[in-house]
Design a protein around this motif. Structure first.
Motif, PDB file in Angstrom:
ATOM      1  N   VAL A 153      46.761  91.740  26.103  1.00  0.00           N
ATOM      2  CA  VAL A 153      46.429  91.245  24.761  1.00  0.00           C
ATOM      3  C   VAL A 153      47.088  92.106  23.674  1.00  0.00           C
ATOM      4  CG1 VAL A 153      44.540  90.675  23.171  1.00  0.00           C
ATOM      5  CG2 VAL A 153      44.249  90.275  25.619  1.00  0.00           C
ATOM      6  N   MET A 154      47.260  93.394  23.942  1.00  0.00           N
ATOM      7  CA  MET A 154      47.846  94.323  22.954  1.00  0.00           C
ATOM      8  C   MET A 154      49.358  94.163  22.808  1.00  0.00           C
ATOM      9  SD  MET A 154      45.901  97.836  24.056  1.00  0.00           S
ATOM     10  CE  MET A 154      47.010  98.936  23.145  1.00  0.00           C
ATOM     11  N   LEU A 155      50.022  93.718  23.862  1.00  0.00           N
ATOM     12  CA  LEU A 155      51.482  93.835  23.956  1.00  0.00           C
ATOM     13  C   LEU A 155      52.241  93.190  22.789  1.00  0.00           C
ATOM     14  CD1 LEU A 155      53.787  94.886  25.776  1.00  0.00           C
ATOM     15  CD2 LEU A 155      53.841  92.623  26.840  1.00  0.00           C
ATOM     16  N   SER A 156      51.972  91.920  22.519  1.00  0.00           N
ATOM     17  CA  SER A 156      52.773  91.218  21.495  1.00  0.00           C
ATOM     18  C   SER A 156      52.607  91.796  20.090  1.00  0.00           C
ATOM     19  CB  SER A 156      52.445  89.727  21.493  1.00  0.00           C
ATOM     20  OG  SER A 156      52.962  89.150  22.665  1.00  0.00           O
ATOM     21  N   PRO A 157      51.376  92.075  19.638  1.00  0.00           N
ATOM     22  CA  PRO A 157      51.262  92.669  18.293  1.00  0.00           C
ATOM     23  C   PRO A 157      52.052  93.973  18.152  1.00  0.00           C
ATOM     24  CG  PRO A 157      49.124  91.902  19.031  1.00  0.00           C
ATOM     25  CD  PRO A 157      50.056  91.773  20.207  1.00  0.00           C
ATOM     26  N   ILE A 158      52.084  94.794  19.207  1.00  0.00           N
ATOM     27  CA  ILE A 158      52.833  96.056  19.147  1.00  0.00           C
ATOM     28  C   ILE A 158      54.334  95.786  19.143  1.00  0.00           C
ATOM     29  CG2 ILE A 158      53.422  98.161  20.450  1.00  0.00           C
ATOM     30  CD1 ILE A 158      50.494  98.184  21.452  1.00  0.00           C
ATOM     31  N   ARG A 159      54.789  94.934  20.092  1.00  0.00           N
ATOM     32  CA  ARG A 159      56.223  94.688  20.267  1.00  0.00           C
ATOM     33  C   ARG A 159      56.815  93.840  19.145  1.00  0.00           C
ATOM     34  NH1 ARG A 159      58.102  94.689  25.710  1.00  0.00           N
ATOM     35  NH2 ARG A 159      57.635  96.758  26.542  1.00  0.00           N
ATOM     36  N   VAL A 160      56.095  92.771  18.787  1.00  0.00           N
ATOM     37  CA  VAL A 160      56.678  91.787  17.865  1.00  0.00           C
ATOM     38  C   VAL A 160      56.355  92.111  16.407  1.00  0.00           C
ATOM     39  CG1 VAL A 160      56.804  89.324  17.264  1.00  0.00           C
ATOM     40  CG2 VAL A 160      56.546  90.012  19.655  1.00  0.00           C
ATOM     41  N   ARG A 161      55.132  92.579  16.164  1.00  0.00           N
ATOM     42  CA  ARG A 161      54.724  92.786  14.773  1.00  0.00           C
ATOM     43  C   ARG A 161      54.705  94.250  14.366  1.00  0.00           C
ATOM     44  NH1 ARG A 161      49.314  89.591  14.019  1.00  0.00           N
ATOM     45  NH2 ARG A 161      49.547  90.378  11.914  1.00  0.00           N
TER      46      ARG A 161
END
Length: 244
Positions: A100-108
């Motif tokens: 769940v954490m991955l995209s906000p860290i990587r993309v945003r």
């Protein structure tokens, strides 16, 4: 929020989407139903450009989805369209929390602490806070699909697309996933759902689109659709469902 204008798609000689014109309003829940091979999944996958269209126009939240764009713009577009697949597509080597954490860290570019706090809130929301450290292989199908929903919500999308989210689940797990979808609908999330769960459609949808052979043959509120479908193909579809 989502507008289809004369959208067509072919696979070789096969006309998969035939001149589709329809719209999903902000805050509306649209359930797309119909027989297998009717174009439902293809239609929903054009919204975040997992499928390319051949002609027509598709606008999502004011943006022409199929206009020429760079891969960065494409990723930006997809980050704003929450997509929940039939097969959960979680990263097996990451815990539920990390998925769940991955995209906000990587993309945003969100900080790790902020992403973790937000991910825990979302896992709490889908009833899985206690499973945060668990890996996908340690979770049931219903739990994996709820993590997948939390992961899609982590990007704070203005709309969510569900492509038969319960069809890979054992019957007893279907209810737990539909309950999460129901709560999203109650919170005013704009949703397009391809599903065979007609009870969910009757209870939660604002509109039902019935598709066959690549066309939307009927668009109606659930009450009208289930009680008095107009199109003969929709009548036959519902009568087959009832006889099952």
């Amino acid at each position: 929020m989502i507008t289809f204008s004369h959208v067509n798609k072919w696979y070789g000689d096969y006309h998969a989407l035939v001149d589709v014109t329809a719209e999903v309003k902000k805050g509306e829940v649209v359930v797309v139903c119909g027989p297998s091979g009717s174009g439902k999944s293809t239609l929903i996958r054009t919204v975040n450009r997992l499928e390319e269209i051949k002609s027509g126009e598709l606008v999502f939240d004011g943006r022409n989805v199929h206009a020429p764009m760079s891969s960065r713009e494409m990723n930006q577009l997809r980050s704003r369209v929450g997509f929940v697949f039939q097969s959960f597509n979680l990263f097996p080597h990451l815990s539920a929390l990390e998925n769940v954490m991955l995209s906000p860290i990587r993309v945003r570019g969100v900080s790790r602490n902020e992403a973790k706090d937000k991910a825990m809130q979302l896992l709490e929301r889908v009833g899985l806070a206690a499973k945060a450290p668990s890996y996908p292989a340690q979770l049931s199908g219903g739990q994996q699909q709820r993590v997948a929903i939390a992961r899609a919500l982590a990007m704070e999308p203005p709309a969510m697309l569900f492509d038969e989210p319960t069809s890979a689940l054992d019957p007893e797990m279907v209810g737990e996933v539909l309950a999460v979808m129901r709560s999203l609908a109650n919170d005013g999330m704009t949703m397009m759902c391809v599903t065979h769960e007609m009870g969910f459609a009757r209870e939660v949808a604002d509109r039902v689109w019935f598709m066959d052979a690549g066309s939307i043959l009927e668009s109606a509120d659930p009450e009208t659709f289930f009680r008095q479908p107009q199109h003969p193909r929709a009548q036959r579809f519902l009568s087959d469902l009832r006889s099952h």
